[in-house]
Each structure stands twice: as structure tokens, then as C-alpha cells.
Write a protein that holds these residues in place. Structure first.
Motif, short mmCIF file in Angstrom:
data_model
loop_
_atom_site.label_atom_id
_atom_site.label_comp_id
_atom_site.label_asym_id
_atom_site.label_seq_id
_atom_site.Cartn_x
_atom_site.Cartn_y
_atom_site.Cartn_z
N UNK A 32 0.85 -1.19 0.00
CA UNK A 32 0.00 0.00 0.00
C UNK A 32 0.89 1.24 0.00
N UNK A 33 0.55 2.19 -0.86
CA UNK A 33 1.31 3.43 -0.92
C UNK A 33 0.35 4.56 -1.27
N UNK A 34 0.79 5.77 -0.99
CA UNK A 34 -0.07 6.94 -1.19
C UNK A 34 0.69 7.95 -2.05
N UNK A 35 0.01 8.46 -3.07
CA UNK A 35 0.63 9.36 -4.03
C UNK A 35 0.05 10.77 -3.88
N UNK A 36 0.92 11.74 -3.84
CA UNK A 36 0.53 13.14 -3.69
C UNK A 36 1.07 13.91 -4.89
N UNK A 37 0.17 14.46 -5.68
CA UNK A 37 0.57 15.19 -6.88
C UNK A 37 0.55 16.69 -6.61
N UNK A 38 1.51 17.42 -7.14
CA UNK A 38 1.54 18.87 -6.93
C UNK A 38 0.47 19.59 -7.73
#
Length: 244
Positions: free
Chosen positions: A14-20
């Protein structure tokens, strides 16, 4: 924030992605290596702040092999010995040596989400050593390592990151906590000396008055707001210099 899932090493990663909101001109990324307390809202906030600098940020759950677990703040763990013991056991079951294979997957997740350029790895507490080992695992991609109140960076354990520097091309930035039992002065001296001998560019800074764990606001007894803002300022500078 977007949740990502992938099968890896017989478990669901499980991972979490944060886009600018305003991406930087070049497609660079950041991998954040969590502290012992694991995934929780305070880490999401830190990643969102990093993404605001213009880079895509990935926050993997390095405890993924252990299955789902309840979120835990440092303050809750400090007040509950059973919870502290549980987190120590989770860390022990997820040794630093797993970083090599895990980092390949983390880098691939970023790449598959548009990150084609250089990568920074940022670690807190136990994540500091993992961020450093990631630079050894992916030397062609990792251009910056940043560790904040990281511990056990130069020990006699074979997994110690100062023993895994061959081929590393990244700059190492260390923000050391004040009077940190997991990173005492003699360990810091060995760490700096070893990196200098290896020709690794190194920036080492003592955050005086900031105890171990100072970055996280979910431990009010430890948190140093001014120190946390200073840590973000240092990250912004290091990103601008190394991710270009």
C-alpha cells in the motif's frame, strides 16, 4: 491523495501518491520513508507540504508485509507500553535490508505515475536509514537523501547505511535531533567521516533544542513548530538544488 496497491514479496503493498497542484518544469519525485509509528494523518500532511514544492510524492507503507494495522500517533504510543512494544515488533519484522527490493518497486510506482527524472528520498526516525539505503539501491535515480531525527546511521550492524555507499551519487542531508540517544555525537562523527572518505557530498545540521521526533505535530510533548518549519525550509532548498 491517491492510494496505490501492488503485489510485492507475497503481500499487498500500500502506498499513497501526492501530486503537486503546480508541477515543477521537470518530472522529479520524492519517496518518504515513515517513522516507527507508521502511516497516519500527520504523515499525509507532511507529504502534501512536500508536494506543494512541485514534485510528486510517494508515501509507501513499509509495514505492508504485516497486513492492516490501526493508525498510532507518537503521543498514543508514549502513553501505552503495549502499543510501543507492538510498534517495536513491527519494526523488527521489517528490517532495513528489505529496502533494496522495496525501493525498486517504489521507484517503479513513481515512474509509472509520470516521474521520469531524479528522485529524493526523505526519512524520519527509522526511515532515515532506509532513505539512505535507497540511494544505494537506486543510484541512477536517487539524487538526494534527507534524514530528519534518523537513528542508527553508523553502527556496527551490517545493515548500517554508512557501510553501503559504493556507487552512491546522491547528496546526503542529515538534520540531527538534539541529544538523540539513537544518534549520539560519536556516531555522527563516524557517519560524517565515512561519507567524506567515500566522497559522498554531505550536509549535516544539528537542530539544537529539537528532540527526537520534533517534526511531527501529533506528539505535542516533543513537537517543535519552529523546528518543523525549518525542516521544510531545508527540504525546499535541497529539492531546488538536487532535483533539477
Amino acid at each position: 491523495m491517491e492510494e496505490l496497491k501492488r503485489q510485492h514479496d507475497g503481500a499487498e503493498l500500500r502506498a499513497y501518491l501526492f501530486r503537486p497542484e503546480k508541477p515543477a518544469p521537470s518530472a522529479h519525485g520524492v519517496i518518504v520513508y515513515m517513522d516507527i509509528h507508521g502511516i497516519r494523518p500527520a504523515l499525509f500532511e507532511i507529504c502534501e507540504r512536500m508536494a506543494s514544492f512541485g514534485h510528486t510524492v510517494l508515501l509507501p507503507d513499509v509495514y505492508f508485509r504485516l497486513g492492516p494495522y490501526e493508525p498510532c500517533t507518537p503521543a498514543e504510543a508514549a502513553a501505552n507500553e503495549a502499543l510501543r512494544a507492538e510498534r517495536r515488533a513491527m519494526r523488527a519484522k521489517t528490517p532495513v535490508d528489505l529496502t533494496a527490493s522495496d525501493t525498486a518497486v517504489f521507484v517503479d510506482l513513481l515512474t509509472s505515475n509520470g516521474v521520469t527524472g531524479k528522485i529524493a528520498t526523505v526519512g524520519y526516525c527509522m526511515g532515515g536509514a532506509r532513505a539512505m539505503r535507497a540511494a544505494h539501491a537506486a543510484p541512477d535515480r536517487v539524487a538526494l537523501v534527507a534524514s530528519f531525527h534518523g537513528g542508527n546511521l553508523a553502527t556496527d550492524d551490517p545493515s548500517s547505511p554508512h557501510l553501503h555507499l559504493d556507487g552512491v551519487r546522491a547528496r546526503f542531508y542529515v538534520g540531527a535531533a538534539d541529544k538523540d540517544a539513537s544518534y549520539p555525537p560519536e556516531q555522527a562523527a563516524l557517519f560524517i567521516e565515512t561519507l567524506m572518505k567515500a566522497g559522498v557530498e554531505t550536509v549535516h545540521e544539528n537542530f539544537n533544542g529539537c528532540p527526537h521526533g520534533w517534526v511531527f505535530h501529533d506528539n505535542p510533548r516533543i513537537h517543535n513548530a519552529a523546528g518543523a518549519e525549518r525542516h521544510f525550509a531545508r527540504l525546499a532548498t535541497q529539492f531546488s538544488e538536487c532535483l533539477n
